[in-house]
Design an enzyme around this catalytic site. Structure first.
Site, PDB file in Angstrom:
ATOM      1  N   GLU A   1       1.518 -64.236  42.343  1.00 63.60           N
ATOM      2  CA  GLU A   1       1.117 -64.026  43.721  1.00 63.60           C
ATOM      3  C   GLU A   1       1.503 -65.304  44.475  1.00 63.60           C
ATOM      4  O   GLU A   1       1.159 -66.405  44.036  1.00 63.60           O
ATOM      5  CB  GLU A   1      -0.390 -63.800  43.833  1.00 63.60           C
TER       6      GLU A   1
ATOM      7  N   ARG B   1      -4.862 -66.854  28.123  1.00 60.09           N
ATOM      8  CA  ARG B   1      -4.233 -67.779  29.049  1.00 60.09           C
ATOM      9  C   ARG B   1      -4.256 -69.194  28.492  1.00 60.09           C
ATOM     10  O   ARG B   1      -5.067 -69.516  27.624  1.00 60.09           O
ATOM     11  CB  ARG B   1      -4.878 -67.706  30.432  1.00 60.09           C
TER      12      ARG B   1
ATOM     13  N   LYS C   1      -5.549 -71.809  40.674  1.00 62.51           N
ATOM     14  CA  LYS C   1      -4.812 -72.135  41.889  1.00 62.51           C
ATOM     15  C   LYS C   1      -5.759 -72.493  43.026  1.00 62.51           C
ATOM     16  O   LYS C   1      -5.452 -73.346  43.850  1.00 62.51           O
ATOM     17  CB  LYS C   1      -3.933 -70.942  42.296  1.00 62.51           C
TER      18      LYS C   1
HETATM   19  P1  ATP Z   1      -5.428 -67.584  40.005  1.00 65.88           P
HETATM   20  O1  ATP Z   1      -5.256 -68.995  39.523  1.00 65.88           O
HETATM   21  O2  ATP Z   1      -5.586 -67.503  41.473  1.00 65.88           O
HETATM   22  O3  ATP Z   1      -6.401 -66.789  39.198  1.00 65.88           O
HETATM   23  P2  ATP Z   1      -3.212 -66.554  38.604  1.00 65.88           P
HETATM   24  O4  ATP Z   1      -3.109 -67.849  37.881  1.00 65.88           O
HETATM   25  O5  ATP Z   1      -3.618 -65.338  37.891  1.00 65.88           O
HETATM   26  O6  ATP Z   1      -4.107 -66.768  39.845  1.00 65.88           O
HETATM   27  P3  ATP Z   1      -0.795 -65.214  39.382  1.00 65.88           P
HETATM   28  O7  ATP Z   1       0.152 -65.618  40.419  1.00 65.88           O
HETATM   29  O8  ATP Z   1      -1.450 -63.896  39.514  1.00 65.88           O
HETATM   30  O9  ATP Z   1      -1.841 -66.352  39.348  1.00 65.88           O
HETATM   31  O10 ATP Z   1      -0.131 -65.337  37.961  1.00 65.88           O
HETATM   32  C1  ATP Z   1       1.134 -64.831  37.638  1.00 65.88           C
HETATM   33  C2  ATP Z   1       1.212 -64.556  36.171  1.00 65.88           C
HETATM   34  O11 ATP Z   1       0.953 -65.732  35.422  1.00 65.88           O
HETATM   35  C3  ATP Z   1       0.186 -63.534  35.756  1.00 65.88           C
HETATM   36  O12 ATP Z   1       0.801 -62.575  34.918  1.00 65.88           O
HETATM   37  C4  ATP Z   1      -0.836 -64.324  35.009  1.00 65.88           C
HETATM   38  O13 ATP Z   1      -1.431 -63.543  33.993  1.00 65.88           O
HETATM   39  C5  ATP Z   1      -0.028 -65.486  34.447  1.00 65.88           C
HETATM   40  N1  ATP Z   1      -0.884 -66.658  34.284  1.00 65.88           N
HETATM   41  C6  ATP Z   1      -1.661 -67.234  35.220  1.00 65.88           C
HETATM   42  N2  ATP Z   1      -2.352 -68.261  34.712  1.00 65.88           N
HETATM   43  C7  ATP Z   1      -2.000 -68.357  33.412  1.00 65.88           C
HETATM   44  C8  ATP Z   1      -2.369 -69.235  32.338  1.00 65.88           C
HETATM   45  N3  ATP Z   1      -3.250 -70.233  32.504  1.00 65.88           N
HETATM   46  N4  ATP Z   1      -1.801 -69.029  31.129  1.00 65.88           N
HETATM   47  C9  ATP Z   1      -0.902 -68.043  30.960  1.00 65.88           C
HETATM   48  N5  ATP Z   1      -0.514 -67.192  31.921  1.00 65.88           N
HETATM   49  C10 ATP Z   1      -1.049 -67.335  33.138  1.00 65.88           C
END
Ligand code: ATP
Ligand code: MG
Length: 556
Positions: free
Chosen positions: A35, A261, A271
Site C-alpha cells: 500500500e 512476518r 509503517k
Molecule cells: P502496516 O505496517 O501499515 O501494517 P504493511 O506492512 O502490511 O502495513 P503493506 O504495504 O500492506 O504494508 O505490505 C505489503 C506486503 O508486504 C504485504 O504482502 C505484507 O504482508 C508484506 N509485509 C509487510 N510487513 C512485513 C514484514 N514485517 N515481514 C514480511 N512481510 C511483510
C-alpha cells in the site's frame, strides 16, 4: 543475480512444487502488493525477495501492484520510492505496474453482481451501531435491520452512494455472510464505503472506495495470480478472500498462503510508527540511516545482495519470531569484507611528526586495495613528515597488551615504515596533541634488519594531503530489543543512536568515493559516502557496520 545464491526450500515452495507436478498450474504468478502509504522496510524486503524470488526460480512472473484503496493515507511519493526500492533490490516486475485502482470499474461491477445475487446490501447503521451489532469474539453478532432490503432498493442506494448523494459515514455496502460466524471478518464485512477523497491515480472519479479485503482477492484474480503470499495476520481473512472469489463471476481462483512476518530486534516495523518517527523529526526522514527502511539501509551502505542474503537466511515459516540484529549485520559484513576496498581514515586525529624524515619530502606509496583480492588492485597514498594518527593509538606508557604506539616502542604504520615514538606535547587539559617519533628508512615493506619486529600496525593519513570529513556513527535506534511492546516507544529511544564526528581526516584517494559505495576504513569498520549530504569541501561518510559483532554482547 549470482548463481551462488542457492535456492532455499520452504513450505511455500513445497506447495508450488506439488501444484506444478499435479498440473494444477502450468506456471506460477505471484505479486508484491504494497500500500503506498509509507516507505518500504526490511520486512517488505523479505516479502519482495520471497515473491520475486519464487517467480524467478520457477520461471514465473511477479507483479508489482499498489494496493491503493485508502486515498487519504497514500501519496505518489510513496508510489515512486517503492518502485525505486524494488528495482534497487535487484528485481523486475512483470509488464506494467498495476494498481488496484485500475480495477475500480470491475470491482464496482462485482459489487453490483453481489447485490443482484442477494449477497450484499446497503446498511445505514452508524459506526457505533455497526460495532454493537457485530458482537465480540465471545458473543455472536446480530443481523442489521437493513439486511433484508430488496435487491432493487439496494441497487438504488448503491447507485446513490456512487453518485455522491449520501454523505460520508451515512451508509456502506456490506457482504451478506454470517453474523454468527466465529470468524469476525465474515460478520457481514463492509466492502464499500463513502469517501469524498481525491485519489492519486483516479483523481475525483470516485467517492466510494472498495475495502482492502474485497479488493485484494479480486485484484489477484483479475491478474491471474496463482499463489497469493501474505503475512499471518491475514490468516482469518482467507475465509473472506475465498468467499468473495467463490461468489462472483471470475474464472481464475487464486489461493492465499500466509507466512510469519519479519520482526527485527531494536527497531520498529510498523509503517504507522515509522511515520511517527519521521513526522516528529525524531529521525531525519524516511531514509535516515538509523531507520529500518530499504532506502535507509541503502544510504547506510548496505548492498542489495546483503539484504537478499538476509532474507534467505531468515527463511520462510509460519512461526512468529524475532531476528537478532547480528544476523543482518553478519550479511553485510561478509559482503563488504570480500568486496569493499580498504582505505585509511583517522576519526579522532592527533599529529605524528617524524623528526628524522626530510622536511619537504612526500613519497607516493603504492598500497593494496584489498588484502587478499588482487583484482581490486592498488592505489597511491602520500606519505610525509607530518601525519595524523588516531588519538587512541598512542599512549605514553602501556603494558604489553597495548600493541600500538608507546614512547620508546616501535609500531608499523600500515603500508609504510616502522616508527618509534620519542616524546609528546599535551594541551593544558593533559590531552596529547602531537607525538614525535623517528622512522627506520629500511623498513618499507620489510622488517628491521636488527631482528626486532614491531608489535602492532596502526593507520594514518598524511597531514598535508588529508581530506576533511564528517563521519556519522550510527547505533540502534532503541535501547530495548522489542520497542513495539512498549506503551510509548518514545521512552526507549537511544539518545546516542547518532554520533557525528565533525573533523575526521581521510586519505586523499577518497575524493573519488561514490555515494553508497562502501569502504573498509582500516581497523574502524565499513563506511560509505552519504548519498544526500554532498557538501563542497567536506566529505560525509556513514558507518555501515563495525568490523566485529558488538551486538552479541548487548543484553547479556
Ligand atoms: P502496516 O505496517 O501499515 O501494517 P504493511 O506492512 O502490511 O502495513 P503493506 O504495504 O500492506 O504494508 O505490505 C505489503 C506486503 O508486504 C504485504 O504482502 C505484507 O504482508 C508484506 N509485509 C509487510 N510487513 C512485513 C514484514 N514485517 N515481514 C514480511 N512481510 C511483510
Ligand atoms: Mg498491509
Amino acid at each position: 543475480m549470482s548463481d551462488t545464491e542457492n535456492r532455499p526450500t520452504n513450505f511455500i515452495r513445497q506447495i508450488i512444487d506439488a501444484d506444478l507436478a499435479s498440473g494444477k498450474h502450468e506456471s506460477i504468478q505471484t505479486r508484491f502488493p504494497p500500500e503506498p502509504n509509507g516507505y518500504l522496510h526490511i520486512g517488505h524486503a523479505k516479502s519482495i525477495c520471497l515473491n520475486f524470488g519464487l517467480a524467478q526460480d520457477y520461471n514465473g512472473l511477479c507483479n508489482l501492484r499498489f494496493d491503493d484503496t485508502n486515498p487519504e493515507k497514500e501519496d505518489i511519493n510513496y508510489v515512486n520510492s517503492i518502485q525505486k526500492d524494488v528495482k534497487w533490490l535487484g528485481f523486475e516486475w512483470a509488464g506494467d505496474i498495476h494498481y488496484s485502482s485500475d480495477y475500480f470499474d470491475q470491482l464496482h461491477g462485482f459489487a453490483v453482481e453481489l447485490i443482484e445475487k442477494g449477497l450484499a446490501y446497503v446498511c445505514f447503521l452508524n459506526g457505533e451501531e455497526t460495532r454493537e451489532y457485530r458482537g465480540t469474539l465471545n458473543k455472536p453478532g446480530k443481523n442489521s435491520p437493513y439486511r433484508d432490503t430488496t435487491v432493487e432498493e439496494n441497487l438504488t442506494h448503491f447507485a446513490k452512494m456512487k453518485n455522491g448523494d449520501y454523505p460520508e459515514g451515512k451508509c456502506s455496502l456490506r457482504a451478506k455472510i454470517d453474523m454468527t460466524s466465529s470468524f469476525m471478518c465474515l460478520r457481514d464485512p463492509i466492502i464499500y464505503r463513502i469517501k469524498f477523497a481525491e485519489h492519486h491515480q483516479t483523481g475525483d472519479k470516485w467517492c466510494i472506495y472498495p475495502m482492502y479485503d474485497f479488493t485484494h482477492c479480486l485484484s489477484d484474480a483479475i491478474e491471474g495470480i496463482t499463489h497469493s503470499v501474505c503475512t499471518l495476520e491475514f490468516q482469518d481473512n482467507r475465509r473472506l478472500y475465498d468467499w468473495v472469489i467463490d461468489n462472483v463471476s471470475i474464472e481464475t481462483k487464486p489461493h492465499q498462503y500466509e507466512f510469519s512476518r519479519l520482526n527485527l530486534e531494536y527497531t520498529l516495523m510498523s509503517k504507522r510508527k515509522l511515520l511517527n518517527l519521521v513526522e516528529e523529526n525524531l529521525v531525519n526522514g524516511w531514509d535516515d540511516p538509523r531507520m529500518p527502511t530499504i532506502s535507509a539501509f541503502r544510504r547506510r551502505g548496505y548492498t542489495p545482495a546483503s539484504l537478499r542474503e538476509f532474507s534467505k537466511r531468515i527463511g520462510v515459516t509460519k512461526m512468529e519470531n524475532t531476528i537478532e540484529m547480528g544476523v543482518l549485520e553478519a550479511c553485510i559484513r561478509e559482503d563488504l569484507n570480500d568486496n569493499a576496498p580498504r582505505a585509511m581514515a583517522v576519526l579522532d586525529p592527533i599529529k605524528l611528526v617524524i623528526e628524522n624524515y626530510p622536511q619537504d619530502q612526500t613519497e607516493q606509496l603504492t598500497v593494496k586495495n584489498h588484502p587478499s583480492d588482487e583484482e581490486q588492485g592498488t592505489r597511491i597514498v602520500p606519505f610525509s613528515r607530518e601525519l595524523y594518527i588516531e588519538a587512541e593509538d598512542f599512549r605514553e606508557e602501556a603494558n604489553k597488551k597495548y600493541k600500538r604506539l608507546v614512547i620508546d616502542k616501535a609500531v608499523r604504520l600500515r603500508g609504510a615504515y616502522v616508527v618509534t615514538a620519542t616524546r609528546c606535547d599535551k594541551d593544558t587539559d593533559g590531552k596529547v596533541t602531537t607525538v614525535y617519533c623517528n622512522y627506520n628508512s629500511e623498513t618499507l615493506g620489510k622488517n628491521p634488519t636488527d631482528g626486532t619486529k614491531p608489535k602492532g600496525v596502526i593507520h594514518w593519513v598524511s597531514a598535508a594531503d588529508a581530506l576533511d570529513a564528517e563521519v556519522r556513527l550510527y547505533d540502534r535506534l532503541f535501547t530495548v530489543p522489542n520497542p513495539a511492546a512498549e506503551e510509548d516507544f518514545h521512552t526507549v529511544m537511544n539518545p546516542e543512536s547518532l554520533i557525528v564526528i565533525e573533523n575526521a581526516k581521510v586519505e586523499p584517494s577518497l575524493v573519488d568515493a561514490k555515494p553508497e559505495a562502501a569502504f573498509q576504513f582500516e581497523r574502524q569498520g565499513y563506511f560509505c559516502l552519504d548519498n544526500k549530504d554532498l557538501r563542497e569541501g567536506k566529505l560525509v561518510f556513514n558507518r555501515t557496520v563495525g568490523l566485529r559483532d558488538t551486538w552479541a554482547k548487548i543484553g547479556k
